[in-house]
Design a protein around this motif. Structure first.
Motif, PDB file in Angstrom:
ATOM      1  N   LYS A  98      -1.500 151.913 -34.524  1.00  0.00           N
ATOM      2  CA  LYS A  98      -1.136 151.211 -33.057  1.00  0.00           C
ATOM      3  C   LYS A  98      -2.181 150.483 -32.606  1.00  0.00           C
ATOM      4  CE  LYS A  98       0.048 153.625 -28.774  1.00  0.00           C
ATOM      5  NZ  LYS A  98       0.244 154.895 -28.220  1.00  0.00           N
ATOM      6  N   LEU A 135       4.318 152.350 -37.964  1.00  0.00           N
ATOM      7  CA  LEU A 135       4.019 152.915 -36.716  1.00  0.00           C
ATOM      8  C   LEU A 135       4.795 154.199 -36.690  1.00  0.00           C
ATOM      9  CD1 LEU A 135       1.775 153.641 -34.791  1.00  0.00           C
ATOM     10  CD2 LEU A 135       3.285 151.984 -33.476  1.00  0.00           C
ATOM     11  N   GLU A 136       6.036 154.119 -36.305  1.00  0.00           N
ATOM     12  CA  GLU A 136       6.836 155.221 -35.879  1.00  0.00           C
ATOM     13  C   GLU A 136       7.078 156.257 -36.950  1.00  0.00           C
ATOM     14  OE1 GLU A 136      10.520 153.134 -34.668  1.00  0.00           O
ATOM     15  OE2 GLU A 136       9.621 152.318 -32.764  1.00  0.00           O
ATOM     16  N   THR A 148       8.963 146.899 -40.973  1.00  0.00           N
ATOM     17  CA  THR A 148       8.322 146.043 -39.734  1.00  0.00           C
ATOM     18  C   THR A 148       7.061 147.026 -39.394  1.00  0.00           C
ATOM     19  OG1 THR A 148       9.204 147.193 -37.935  1.00  0.00           O
ATOM     20  CG2 THR A 148      10.428 145.188 -38.975  1.00  0.00           C
ATOM     21  N   PRO A 149       6.005 146.308 -38.904  1.00  0.00           N
ATOM     22  CA  PRO A 149       4.842 146.890 -38.347  1.00  0.00           C
ATOM     23  C   PRO A 149       5.255 148.120 -37.493  1.00  0.00           C
ATOM     24  CG  PRO A 149       4.406 144.823 -38.421  1.00  0.00           C
ATOM     25  CD  PRO A 149       5.897 144.973 -38.697  1.00  0.00           C
ATOM     26  N   GLN A 150       6.160 147.762 -36.537  1.00  0.00           N
ATOM     27  CA  GLN A 150       6.412 148.946 -35.844  1.00  0.00           C
ATOM     28  C   GLN A 150       7.171 150.045 -36.320  1.00  0.00           C
ATOM     29  OE1 GLN A 150       5.581 148.796 -32.248  1.00  0.00           O
ATOM     30  NE2 GLN A 150       6.485 150.954 -32.271  1.00  0.00           N
ATOM     31  N   LEU A 180      -1.817 146.857 -34.678  1.00  0.00           N
ATOM     32  CA  LEU A 180      -0.513 146.444 -35.026  1.00  0.00           C
ATOM     33  C   LEU A 180      -0.604 144.919 -35.513  1.00  0.00           C
ATOM     34  CD1 LEU A 180       2.127 148.212 -35.368  1.00  0.00           C
ATOM     35  CD2 LEU A 180       2.763 147.421 -33.204  1.00  0.00           C
ATOM     36  N   ARG A 181      -1.137 144.133 -34.939  1.00  0.00           N
ATOM     37  CA  ARG A 181      -1.076 142.676 -35.091  1.00  0.00           C
ATOM     38  C   ARG A 181      -1.825 142.535 -36.403  1.00  0.00           C
ATOM     39  NH1 ARG A 181      -2.077 139.544 -29.351  1.00  0.00           N
ATOM     40  NH2 ARG A 181      -0.422 140.239 -28.096  1.00  0.00           N
ATOM     41  N   ARG A 215       3.913 141.638 -42.746  1.00  0.00           N
ATOM     42  CA  ARG A 215       5.266 142.019 -43.279  1.00  0.00           C
ATOM     43  C   ARG A 215       5.141 141.891 -44.732  1.00  0.00           C
ATOM     44  NH1 ARG A 215      10.801 142.598 -41.139  1.00  0.00           N
ATOM     45  NH2 ARG A 215      11.901 143.728 -42.848  1.00  0.00           N
TER      46      ARG A 215
END
Length: 514
Positions: A249, A289-290, A284-286, A252-253, A257
């Motif tokens: 979190k 995370l999820e 994806t990075p998000q 994240l940047r 990918r």
């Protein structure tokens, strides 16, 4: 325990006054055991001959043993040959524990015959031998490897035991003290001893029947606790997922990918350090995370459920252990109560499987279940089968149940005339009525019930549609554990094949269909 040669000789002497009596009935109670009902001037008597292993014996009895459900093949022959014949006498024959009963018959019936009882334990048998010495019938197949004792062959007596005929016939104390005042004192003592032995054997078998499913339930509980412990062990790993999600979190940047891992800086009390976090290159990075947060929440949320389930299983395991101890010490009168307790713990014995149907024999129109108290509960398999169950199978005093106002199966509880169902049976049957209806899975619903004689089928109505009167209605709050127990103990073919329903809900007279 079998009678010795001396004990058999004593019994034969005691039964000598029965000579001259006529055979009124012959009944086989086991493959190699029968009784002869005798009528004569000395009075009526019931004579038992058993060549069954461990219970080989000959003596008078006061009551007839129970009859088998299916008669043995030799019974028809023995009845035809012996009923109406006159008992001429009893004698012991040379050999190891062999007794012969001689019978006189009219020449038109074939003349005299003998019933030879080889009371020799494991290889014992009963033979009907004619005047020419030919075997006319045998209670069971020949177990001797040295003698040809087939029907139609000459009877051959067993060889003498080592030391001569009946070496124990004249020595040693009797194991059965004669009963004073009895008509046949020694027979009465032998019968009492064997009745006690049979009672002990039945009690041991009844205990074993209850003990085995309880032990199996204990084993299942142990395996369940191991699985729950494995799930509980995953909770510390969930913290690692939360830690990885928190690091992603804040960085994240930095996630690219297609990468399989990302190196990030974690600040600790000892200072900063580099940490590698694995990621899924297809996400994806998000999404990565999820995924970590989702896995963390799933494990943490299940932890409370796992602990509650483990406490429940441990309590059930303790109850099963206590029940097992009570079964081992129970008397015959205690076993029905303990069986009900075992069924409450989903550890009751399975009912005996019904006889297998022939390939061209149709299945019955109902499925069979057993209530907690042991009552038979029948559930219709479909619309037409509901009609068959209610109108042809059910008796007038049987209890009839149906999910009120909903399509569902007809349920019938078998009851003796003038009897009412106990509370457990009523609730079990109501649960089946809801489970096999459109109310399946509902937390509560109404169940109507009445006697089967008050259920009628209107002329021309659709299959399964009926009317009823004199009904009572109960609001049933469903207990999933009760349904699981009933389904697990279904008799006959297991497994559900769809929910048997009638096309419209059954209704009281005058009520409108929905």
């Amino acid at each position: 325990m079998s009678l010795t040669a001396r004990e058999l000789a004593e019994v034969v002497a005691e039964l000598a006054p029965l000579a001259g009596a006529h055979v009124d009935a012959v009944r086989m109670h086991a493959e190699r055991a029968l009784t002869l009902s005798l009528r004569g001037r000395a009075g009526d008597a019931l004579l038992l001959l058993s060549a069954e292993p461990d219970v080989t014996r000959l003596h008078a009895v006061g009551r007839r043993p129970p009859q088998p459900d299916t008669p043995y093949a030799a019974q028809a022959v023995l009845r035809r040959e012996l009923e109406g014949a006159r008992l001429a006498g009893l004698e012991t024959l040379p050999g190891d524990r062999v007794v012969a009963l001689s019978f006189e018959r009219a020449p038109a019936r074939g003349g005299p015959v003998r019933l030879v009882a080889e009371l020799t334990g494991r290889h014992g048998n009963l033979f009907l031998v004619d005047a020419a010495g030919v075997i006319r019938a045998a209670a069971a197949r020949n177990l001797s490897q040295r003698r040809d004792l087939a029907v139609g062959r000459p009877y051959q007596a067993p060889s003498l035991p080592p030391g001569g005929a009946g070496t124990d016939a004249g020595q040693g104390a009797l194991r059965f003290p004669p009963v004073p005042g009895a008509r046949f004192p020694l027979s009465a003592a032998i019968e009492a001893a064997y009745l006690a032995r049979e009672e002990a054997r039945r009690l041991a078998e009844a205990r074993r029947r209850l003990r085995e499913p309880v032990r199996a339930a204990l084993a299942r509980a142990g395996r369940a606790l191991v699985k729950l412990a494995d799930e509980a062990a995953r909770v510390p790993a969930a913290e690692a997922d939360r830690r990885a999600a928190d690091l992603l979190k804040t960085h994240l940047r930095a996630v690219r990918r297609g990468a399989t891992e990302v190196t990030v800086t974690e600040w600790t009390e000892e200072g900063p350090r580099e940490v590698r976090v694995a990621v899924d290159p297809a996400l994806t990075p998000q999404a990565n995370l999820e995924r970590y947060y989702r896995r963390y929440r799933r494990i943490v949320e299940s932890a409370a459920r796992v602990e509650a389930r483990a406490a429940e299983v441990r309590a059930r395991e303790a109850a099963l252990r206590a029940l097992l101890a009570r079964i081992d010490a129970a008397g015959a009168a205690d076993l029905p109560r303990l069986e009900r307790e075992a069924r409450r713990l989903a550890a009751g014995p399975r009912p005996a499987a019904p006889p297998r149907r022939k390939h061209d024999e149709p299945a019955p129109p109902y499925r069979t279940f057993r209530s907690l108290s042991g009552a038979t509960v029948l559930v219709g398999r479909g619309a037409a089968e509901n009609d068959a169950l209610t109108l042809r199978v059910a008796r007038g005093n049987d209890l009839w149940l149906h999910a009120r106002g909903l399509p569902g199966a007809h349920v019938v509880v078998r009851l003796e005339k003038g009897k009412a169902p106990d509370a457990d049976t009523l609730v079990d049957a109501a649960h089946l009525a809801l489970h096999f209806s459109d109310a399946r899975g509902a937390p509560q619903a109404d169940v109507a019930y009445t006697r089967a004689r008050f259920v009628k089928k209107p002329k021309g109505s659709a299959p399964g549609a009926v009317t009823y009167s004199q009904e009572k209605v109960m609001l049933l709050r469903t207990e999933p554990g009760r349904v699981e127990r009933l389904l697990a103990e279904e008799e006959g073919e297991q497994g559900e094949r769809g929910t048997p329903v009638c096309p419209r809900p059954a209704r009281p007279p005058g009520a409108r269909q929905r």
